[in-house]
Scaffold this active site. Sequence first.
Site, PDB file in Angstrom:
ATOM      1  N   HIS A 127      -9.987   1.798   4.087  1.00 42.76           N
ATOM      2  CA  HIS A 127      -8.817   1.908   4.974  1.00 42.76           C
ATOM      3  C   HIS A 127      -9.134   2.876   6.023  1.00 42.76           C
ATOM      4  O   HIS A 127      -9.896   3.825   5.670  1.00 42.76           O
ATOM      5  CB  HIS A 127      -7.733   2.537   3.802  1.00 42.76           C
ATOM      6  CG  HIS A 127      -6.401   2.191   4.727  1.00 42.76           C
ATOM      7  ND1 HIS A 127      -5.910   3.439   5.600  1.00 42.76           N
ATOM      8  CD2 HIS A 127      -5.273   1.455   4.648  1.00 42.76           C
ATOM      9  CE1 HIS A 127      -4.704   3.049   6.043  1.00 42.76           C
ATOM     10  NE2 HIS A 127      -4.460   1.744   5.642  1.00 42.76           N
ATOM     11  N   GLU A 186      -7.725   5.219   7.339  1.00 46.61           N
ATOM     12  CA  GLU A 186      -7.030   6.673   6.943  1.00 46.61           C
ATOM     13  C   GLU A 186      -8.432   7.310   5.988  1.00 46.61           C
ATOM     14  O   GLU A 186      -8.573   8.671   6.053  1.00 46.61           O
ATOM     15  CB  GLU A 186      -5.768   6.679   5.980  1.00 46.61           C
ATOM     16  CG  GLU A 186      -4.691   6.321   6.877  1.00 46.61           C
ATOM     17  CD  GLU A 186      -3.535   5.896   6.110  1.00 46.61           C
ATOM     18  OE1 GLU A 186      -3.168   5.771   5.108  1.00 46.61           O
ATOM     19  OE2 GLU A 186      -2.703   5.301   6.968  1.00 46.61           O
ATOM     20  N   GLU A 195      -6.454  -4.591  10.048  1.00 42.62           N
ATOM     21  CA  GLU A 195      -5.541  -3.421  10.388  1.00 42.62           C
ATOM     22  C   GLU A 195      -5.981  -2.660  11.613  1.00 42.62           C
ATOM     23  O   GLU A 195      -6.732  -1.626  11.481  1.00 42.62           O
ATOM     24  CB  GLU A 195      -5.224  -2.469   9.231  1.00 42.62           C
ATOM     25  CG  GLU A 195      -5.031  -3.032   7.857  1.00 42.62           C
ATOM     26  CD  GLU A 195      -4.366  -2.087   7.053  1.00 42.62           C
ATOM     27  OE1 GLU A 195      -3.207  -2.244   6.608  1.00 42.62           O
ATOM     28  OE2 GLU A 195      -4.751  -1.030   6.695  1.00 42.62           O
ATOM     29  N   SER A 235       2.278  -1.835  10.356  1.00 38.47           N
ATOM     30  CA  SER A 235       3.740  -2.006  10.939  1.00 38.47           C
ATOM     31  C   SER A 235       4.221  -3.493  10.579  1.00 38.47           C
ATOM     32  O   SER A 235       5.215  -3.911  11.475  1.00 38.47           O
ATOM     33  CB  SER A 235       3.904  -1.484  12.333  1.00 38.47           C
ATOM     34  OG  SER A 235       3.751  -0.235  12.425  1.00 38.47           O
ATOM     35  N   LYS A 275       0.157   4.169  -0.473  1.00 40.02           N
ATOM     36  CA  LYS A 275      -0.583   5.497  -0.038  1.00 40.02           C
ATOM     37  C   LYS A 275       0.019   6.562  -0.877  1.00 40.02           C
ATOM     38  O   LYS A 275      -0.009   6.484  -2.153  1.00 40.02           O
ATOM     39  CB  LYS A 275      -0.244   5.640   1.548  1.00 40.02           C
ATOM     40  CG  LYS A 275      -0.343   4.526   2.349  1.00 40.02           C
ATOM     41  CD  LYS A 275      -0.429   4.635   3.870  1.00 40.02           C
ATOM     42  CE  LYS A 275      -0.556   3.575   4.725  1.00 40.02           C
ATOM     43  NZ  LYS A 275      -0.580   3.769   6.277  1.00 40.02           N
ATOM     44  N   ASN A 314       0.673  -1.241  -0.055  1.00 41.49           N
ATOM     45  CA  ASN A 314       0.112   0.136   0.050  1.00 41.49           C
ATOM     46  C   ASN A 314       0.982   1.303  -0.053  1.00 41.49           C
ATOM     47  O   ASN A 314       1.343   1.519   1.104  1.00 41.49           O
ATOM     48  CB  ASN A 314      -0.831   0.035   1.303  1.00 41.49           C
ATOM     49  CG  ASN A 314      -1.810   1.094   1.148  1.00 41.49           C
ATOM     50  OD1 ASN A 314      -1.882   2.155   0.326  1.00 41.49           O
ATOM     51  ND2 ASN A 314      -2.600   1.267   2.366  1.00 41.49           N
ATOM     52  N   GLY A 322       1.445   2.352  10.772  1.00 41.15           N
ATOM     53  CA  GLY A 322       2.522   3.528  10.535  1.00 41.15           C
ATOM     54  C   GLY A 322       3.527   3.691  11.673  1.00 41.15           C
ATOM     55  O   GLY A 322       4.081   4.860  11.559  1.00 41.15           O
TER      56      GLY A 322
HETATM   57  P1  PGA Z   1       1.868   0.426   7.501  1.00 44.34           P
HETATM   58  O1  PGA Z   1       0.696   0.468   6.682  1.00 44.34           O
HETATM   59  O2  PGA Z   1       2.562  -1.056   7.150  1.00 44.34           O
HETATM   60  O3  PGA Z   1       2.837   1.610   7.235  1.00 44.34           O
HETATM   61  O4  PGA Z   1       1.566   0.287   9.007  1.00 44.34           O
HETATM   62  C1  PGA Z   1       0.037  -0.376   6.451  1.00 44.34           C
HETATM   63  C2  PGA Z   1      -1.602   0.087   5.985  1.00 44.34           C
HETATM   64  O5  PGA Z   1      -2.013   1.375   6.397  1.00 44.34           O
HETATM   65  O6  PGA Z   1      -1.948  -0.479   4.933  1.00 44.34           O
END
Ligand code: PGA
Length: 250
Positions: free
Chosen positions: A97, A99, A167, A212, A11, A9, A173
Amino acid sequence: MRKIMMAANWKMNLSLAKLAGYIETLKLNRSVQSRDGLETVLAMPFPFLCKANELLPGTRIRLGAQNAHWQDRGAFTGEVSLAMLKEVGVSAVILGHSERRQQFGEDDEMIARKVKSCINIGMQAILCIGETLKEREQGETFSVVKRQLEAVLNILSSPGKLVVAYEPVWAIGNGNSATAAQAQEVHHFIRNIVRGKVASAADDTILLYGGSMNLSNVSELISQPDIDGGLIGGAALDPVTFSQMIDAVF
Ligand code: PGA
């Protein structure tokens, strides 16, 4: 036998200038190129998709997007439809997601419509669900995950190409991944919800962990019985690390 899916991903990161080099690096990975049991997906920003679609033939890498509208077309300024994504070679779309839920006001109903349209058009929907830290601390993890998942399952006639990514929002993150045991517990719960809706689909539904995931925890997480891969943000921005993470799984 379920496949393993490794989905990057991106982003709102990387650039068109880095696209070809990223794909070239991944092409050197033998598992990516030849392993039947592996699906590798790159979910990238919209402006990179057409170029990626030209670069991916001859690889087994699949093209993914990170959002879409549920309608085919119309007066929805700033939106992109699933049909448009399909036209440029996208076969998997991340939907819901955290976000998007938190920063762009997407709710369970909207996300369910997106997932339904995605599956109806024959694409794979990667539905993201997961609790916030506050919800976990208040003991609401299972009720939140259940609500988010059932909002979608209740309007689907069959889970079809649904992929569910658990998630936990508190793990995204920040380097603070869920433990393998924490993740497995929720994944097992998710699979049982799918089983409750459509018994025959449960064993075939791919469940990803995201939050993460990195080179040091990927192998332990994916060795859990109900974790079938990863949705990887930060660690997948470097194609060498992403490739090493794939190697760590096999
Ligand atoms: P991350 O993001 O691996 O940076 O924690 C995963 C995601 O939000 O899909």
